[in-house]
Scaffold this motif. Sequence first.
Motif, PDB file in Angstrom:
ATOM      1  N   GLY A  10       0.804  -1.213   0.000  1.00 34.47           N
ATOM      2  CA  GLY A  10       0.000   0.000   0.000  1.00 34.47           C
ATOM      3  C   GLY A  10       0.834   1.258   0.000  1.00 34.47           C
ATOM      4  O   GLY A  10       0.543   2.217  -0.720  1.00 34.47           O
ATOM      5  N   LEU A  11       1.881   1.221   0.786  1.00 37.05           N
ATOM      6  CA  LEU A  11       2.702   2.421   0.911  1.00 37.05           C
ATOM      7  C   LEU A  11       3.345   2.761  -0.424  1.00 37.05           C
ATOM      8  O   LEU A  11       3.351   3.925  -0.859  1.00 37.05           O
ATOM      9  CB  LEU A  11       3.774   2.195   2.000  1.00 37.05           C
ATOM     10  N   GLU A  12       3.860   1.733  -1.074  1.00 40.79           N
ATOM     11  CA  GLU A  12       4.505   1.971  -2.366  1.00 40.79           C
ATOM     12  C   GLU A  12       3.488   2.527  -3.362  1.00 40.79           C
ATOM     13  O   GLU A  12       3.783   3.471  -4.097  1.00 40.79           O
ATOM     14  CB  GLU A  12       5.115   0.668  -2.894  1.00 40.79           C
ATOM     15  N   ALA A  13       2.272   1.993  -3.335  1.00 39.53           N
ATOM     16  CA  ALA A  13       1.236   2.476  -4.255  1.00 39.53           C
ATOM     17  C   ALA A  13       0.911   3.931  -3.961  1.00 39.53           C
ATOM     18  O   ALA A  13       0.817   4.765  -4.872  1.00 39.53           O
ATOM     19  CB  ALA A  13      -0.012   1.611  -4.118  1.00 39.53           C
ATOM     20  N   SER A  14       0.756   4.261  -2.680  1.00 34.15           N
ATOM     21  CA  SER A  14       0.428   5.638  -2.323  1.00 34.15           C
ATOM     22  C   SER A  14       1.532   6.588  -2.773  1.00 34.15           C
ATOM     23  O   SER A  14       1.271   7.683  -3.270  1.00 34.15           O
ATOM     24  CB  SER A  14       0.239   5.766  -0.808  1.00 34.15           C
ATOM     25  N   LYS A  15       2.778   6.146  -2.593  1.00 28.78           N
ATOM     26  CA  LYS A  15       3.903   6.997  -3.006  1.00 28.78           C
ATOM     27  C   LYS A  15       3.877   7.232  -4.512  1.00 28.78           C
ATOM     28  O   LYS A  15       4.195   8.319  -4.992  1.00 28.78           O
ATOM     29  CB  LYS A  15       5.229   6.342  -2.596  1.00 28.78           C
ATOM     30  N   MET A  16       3.498   6.191  -5.241  1.00 30.86           N
ATOM     31  CA  MET A  16       3.430   6.336  -6.707  1.00 30.86           C
ATOM     32  C   MET A  16       2.416   7.409  -7.077  1.00 30.86           C
ATOM     33  O   MET A  16       2.652   8.242  -7.940  1.00 30.86           O
ATOM     34  CB  MET A  16       3.015   5.004  -7.349  1.00 30.86           C
ATOM     35  N   VAL A  17       1.266   7.378  -6.401  1.00 30.95           N
ATOM     36  CA  VAL A  17       0.223   8.367  -6.701  1.00 30.95           C
ATOM     37  C   VAL A  17       0.721   9.768  -6.336  1.00 30.95           C
ATOM     38  O   VAL A  17       0.560  10.734  -7.096  1.00 30.95           O
ATOM     39  CB  VAL A  17      -1.079   8.060  -5.926  1.00 30.95           C
ATOM     40  N   LEU A  18       1.351   9.847  -5.177  1.00 29.50           N
ATOM     41  CA  LEU A  18       1.856  11.132  -4.697  1.00 29.50           C
ATOM     42  C   LEU A  18       2.850  11.732  -5.685  1.00 29.50           C
ATOM     43  O   LEU A  18       2.811  12.930  -5.997  1.00 29.50           O
ATOM     44  CB  LEU A  18       2.537  10.894  -3.340  1.00 29.50           C
ATOM     45  N   GLU A  19       3.704  10.886  -6.193  1.00 29.53           N
ATOM     46  CA  GLU A  19       4.706  11.329  -7.162  1.00 29.53           C
ATOM     47  C   GLU A  19       4.030  11.961  -8.382  1.00 29.53           C
ATOM     48  O   GLU A  19       4.430  13.025  -8.834  1.00 29.53           O
ATOM     49  CB  GLU A  19       5.478  10.099  -7.626  1.00 29.53           C
ATOM     50  N   VAL A  20       3.002  11.271  -8.884  1.00 26.25           N
ATOM     51  CA  VAL A  20       2.290  11.799 -10.065  1.00 26.25           C
ATOM     52  C   VAL A  20       1.656  13.140  -9.710  1.00 26.25           C
ATOM     53  O   VAL A  20       1.713  14.095 -10.489  1.00 26.25           O
ATOM     54  CB  VAL A  20       1.208  10.799 -10.553  1.00 26.25           C
ATOM     55  N   CYS A  21       1.054  13.235  -8.519  1.00 32.37           N
ATOM     56  CA  CYS A  21       0.425  14.493  -8.107  1.00 32.37           C
ATOM     57  C   CYS A  21       1.457  15.610  -8.108  1.00 32.37           C
ATOM     58  O   CYS A  21       1.203  16.709  -8.597  1.00 32.37           O
ATOM     59  CB  CYS A  21      -0.162  14.369  -6.699  1.00 32.37           C
ATOM     60  N   LYS A  22       2.627  15.308  -7.560  1.00 31.37           N
ATOM     61  CA  LYS A  22       3.663  16.348  -7.465  1.00 31.37           C
ATOM     62  C   LYS A  22       4.153  16.740  -8.859  1.00 31.37           C
ATOM     63  O   LYS A  22       4.294  17.915  -9.179  1.00 31.37           O
ATOM     64  CB  LYS A  22       4.827  15.863  -6.609  1.00 31.37           C
ATOM     65  N   GLN A  23       4.363  15.716  -9.683  1.00 32.06           N
ATOM     66  CA  GLN A  23       4.871  15.967 -11.032  1.00 32.06           C
ATOM     67  C   GLN A  23       3.951  16.901 -11.813  1.00 32.06           C
ATOM     68  O   GLN A  23       4.406  17.760 -12.546  1.00 32.06           O
ATOM     69  CB  GLN A  23       5.001  14.617 -11.743  1.00 32.06           C
ATOM     70  N   TYR A  24       2.641  16.742 -11.645  1.00 34.61           N
ATOM     71  CA  TYR A  24       1.698  17.538 -12.425  1.00 34.61           C
ATOM     72  C   TYR A  24       1.051  18.657 -11.612  1.00 34.61           C
ATOM     73  O   TYR A  24       0.107  19.290 -12.064  1.00 34.61           O
ATOM     74  CB  TYR A  24       0.615  16.634 -13.033  1.00 34.61           C
ATOM     75  N   GLY A  25       1.537  18.859 -10.411  1.00 30.15           N
ATOM     76  CA  GLY A  25       1.010  19.951  -9.582  1.00 30.15           C
ATOM     77  C   GLY A  25      -0.466  19.782  -9.223  1.00 30.15           C
ATOM     78  O   GLY A  25      -1.211  20.754  -9.142  1.00 30.15           O
ATOM     79  N   VAL A  26      -0.895  18.550  -8.992  1.00 30.74           N
ATOM     80  CA  VAL A  26      -2.313  18.303  -8.679  1.00 30.74           C
ATOM     81  C   VAL A  26      -2.603  18.708  -7.230  1.00 30.74           C
ATOM     82  O   VAL A  26      -1.884  18.325  -6.307  1.00 30.74           O
ATOM     83  CB  VAL A  26      -2.639  16.793  -8.868  1.00 30.74           C
ATOM     84  N   LYS A  27      -3.665  19.495  -7.063  1.00 29.71           N
ATOM     85  CA  LYS A  27      -4.034  19.931  -5.712  1.00 29.71           C
ATOM     86  C   LYS A  27      -5.397  19.387  -5.296  1.00 29.71           C
ATOM     87  O   LYS A  27      -5.749  19.353  -4.125  1.00 29.71           O
ATOM     88  CB  LYS A  27      -4.047  21.479  -5.653  1.00 29.71           C
ATOM     89  N   LEU A  28      -6.200  19.020  -6.302  1.00 31.00           N
ATOM     90  CA  LEU A  28      -7.529  18.476  -5.989  1.00 31.00           C
ATOM     91  C   LEU A  28      -7.734  17.169  -6.764  1.00 31.00           C
ATOM     92  O   LEU A  28      -7.546  17.121  -7.981  1.00 31.00           O
ATOM     93  CB  LEU A  28      -8.616  19.490  -6.380  1.00 31.00           C
TER      94      LEU A  28
END
Lengths: 696, 215
Positions: A81-99
């Motif tokens: 789970g942690l690895e999956a969450s980190k993957m999502v977080l990375e994408v959010c950061k890469q594209y500046g997702v806030k919502l």
Amino acid sequence: MSLEKQVLEKLSLFKDNWPMLKNNLRIRERKDKIISEISLELLKEVRKIKEESIENLEQNIERLRRALEERGAELKIARDGLEASKMVLEVCKQYGVKLVVKSKSLTTEEIELNKVLESENIKVIETDLGERIVQLAGQKPSHILGPAFHMTRKEVAEIFTEYYGRPIPPDPQQIVLEVRREFRENYQKAGMAITGANFIIADNGAMVLVTNEGNDRLALAFAPIHVVIAGVEKILSSTRDVLKILKILPRNATGQRLSTYVSFHLPTMTSYPREARLNARKTIYILIDNGRMKARQDEEIKEILYCIRCASCLQVCPPYNMVGGHVFGYIYSGPMGIPWTMITHGLEKTYFSQLCNTCGLCREACPLDINLPYINSIVKERYGKRFGYPALNKILKRYESLITLASRTPKLSNKLLNSNSARKIIEKFIGIDSRRPLPRFLEKNLGEIFTELGSPEKGNVILFTDSLIYYMYPDWAVKAAKILSSLGYRVIIPSLKSCGMPLIQYGFMDDARRIAEYNVECLYNLIKQGYVVVSLEPTAQECLTNYYPKLLETEKARTVAENSYGYFEFLKKIGWRDVRRILKSIEGVHVTYHLPCHSRARDGSIVVKEFLEALGAKVYFKRLGCCGLAGTWGMKKNGHGYDISIEIGRYLVGEYEKLGGEFIVTECSICLQQFQHVSTLPIRHPLQLVQLASIE
Amino acid sequence: MRVNNLFVEKLNLLDTIRNCFTKWTDRVDSCMGFDNLKLFMNRLEDLGVKTYLCHSIEDLLQQINSLIKGVKTQILITGSETEHKKQLIEKLKKDNQNIRVISADSTTPVYDVELSIGFPELALANTGTVIYRASSGIEEASIYFPEIHISIISKNKILYDIDDIENYIDNFLRKGESLYFVTGPSSTADIEGEIVRGVHGPRTFYVFIMDGESK
Ligand code: SF4
Ligand code: SF4
């Protein structure tokens, strides 16, 4: 908070309203009408599809990877789970997702993704109404399909009143109008949509999403980035496989022929054009292992990976329906929640499995025929061996020795069992709740009044009675034997051990195996001499036909199972015409029949009802659930057993008392005791209603 | 669903006989087209979808006009390219300025749109389903966003059940087009099990069936 306290708290909160039960009953009523449209052939086919998909999982992952590469989408496999969450977080950061707008996904609940995103100041809006309600309430879902099933409309209205800062009436129509407006704004603002997937097709990379609200569709129409998160077991080989499963999933889940929105969604879909984002959608598939690949190698529990998350097992589980998924579950709840919690969150989180009473209704309801009661006992065994069995269960495991001991001095035992102070001591040291009445020991047990009866004109029968009948209701066994001998059978009652269900129930599988071995050996030898086994107790029959072959996996156990019948099933096999010939008519008797769990789990038919009707009785019947006692499970003090058991029984009896019979009739001695305790109607065993025609 | 062997065998036998029979009769009905239509309309009505059988394009136009009379926003038209769609657009455009035809790369805003009209690829009688294909979010949004949605489908595009469409689906997916099945209006039963329409997608859903040859 201890499990016991949690149970007591929920029981008092839900008292008489039974929100989980009522929501599940509504679905069951809808289902009843169309579930018969599913053929057994199709169910078997679907089971095979799932078996093959799990068998070929590695190849399917590779095929999927190739299909996605061709379509320009990324596939990531997360170990946990942690690895999956980190993957999502990375994408959010890469594209500046806030919502982020999220469509209901059990897998993202499993990995507790929201917590991780919110800790990085990324706002997550759940767009499934039920999920949104529990999100705003700061709770976890209590049901895998209806996350807010545990709440009343009033509670939901209060949550939205607080959230919107203005009064929202407790009217589902009004609430829906309010949230619709808000959801629609969020879809257009969100930088990312996260969805689960009901299935992913290895052949072409399409994800299949099934919802009734359509939130996934709107989330996907607008978001420039789409992350799909699913367990690896969701991969199926082909479109055909999905179509087959779709024929059974909505029918079992909600009683619909098809859910409102079913999408075969490809990552090539472009998002709704906002500014320069036309054609810019990025799709990332994150498939999660989180224990699944290991479970694939675990022969005892592997079949839980065939689960299609239809929630049929939750709809019927009696203890779950009384306390809901916050107590009977971790994140995955209800019957399927026990093994899924072990796989994804570890054995230590499965203590709630003590609430399973091994009634077997979940297996009867499961379209994939997953042997949940057995798997759940395996989980209890593993928990017990690793962290220690609950102390109460360790004492109650010795029930057979306790009963044998007490039966040696019946007068004294009965006196003690009727004395309040002695019962308090028993409660304290043995764990049997002092409020639970116990049956009386008789002066003579079955072994002392019966050896054998009849001549083998038509055959030889071993009557298997189990302990309760042996010590407390031997008359039933004698009458049962007389009926069989009148029908031309020689009946013997050999010395066998109790069936062992309490051991299975509490996960003492090694002890259960020893008992199974002993009984199978005795019975097998007699079967070889031409006997068949006829069990008077439904639970004994359940052990012979379902549990012993699983526990022992031997040819002998299978032979015993194949040559075993329930008592009334055997009478049916002989023929109701012959039975009518030897028994007096009971025309004019009106009874309400309770179908014991272990009778229904066995063959799906209602044999005792047929028996009573064959003799002329008027039988009222409603297919409800477990009586709630379930052997020693409902005797255990406080919330662990007694209180929850009584609540289950009270609901059932309330329904039965409306039906119109003069008695409640049931063939299980355990159900009989429970109804004697909670019902005002007289309770009878079917054999107490009948008499041999030759008598008098 | 567990049953003992003897019981399974009996049921299986009965099942096989029943299935052969129903499959055969369903296929015959399906070829005839009649019973699929009746079944489709019945299923839709059970789902709370209003259905109309139109015998000509004039008939359709008359029905549509009565529904769009009060609509003040744009009306979106989307879905499969059929002769019916072409004719309807032509006729509607004559006396209505608000018609917008949606294609995969349209940029029309949909947020305030009250009503959309879609031409599905196929329909399934046994489940009361219409099936759209789409390759962009705008096509999707034009089906799901408006309060009211009208689907128009030819009678001979109604197949019996989901088993009949494996090849269709695979063909679309191969071409890179996603498929969306819609079975009734958006609904939720999340609050006390009460079914409420329209939590996300269209609250009102009409299906018009064009009687006559496919165009
Ligand atoms: S066996 Fe009965 S109590 Fe246990 S999980 Fe299944 S339905 Fe629930
Ligand atoms: S275990 Fe069976 S009944 Fe329960 S959710 Fe899974 S498939 Fe459905």
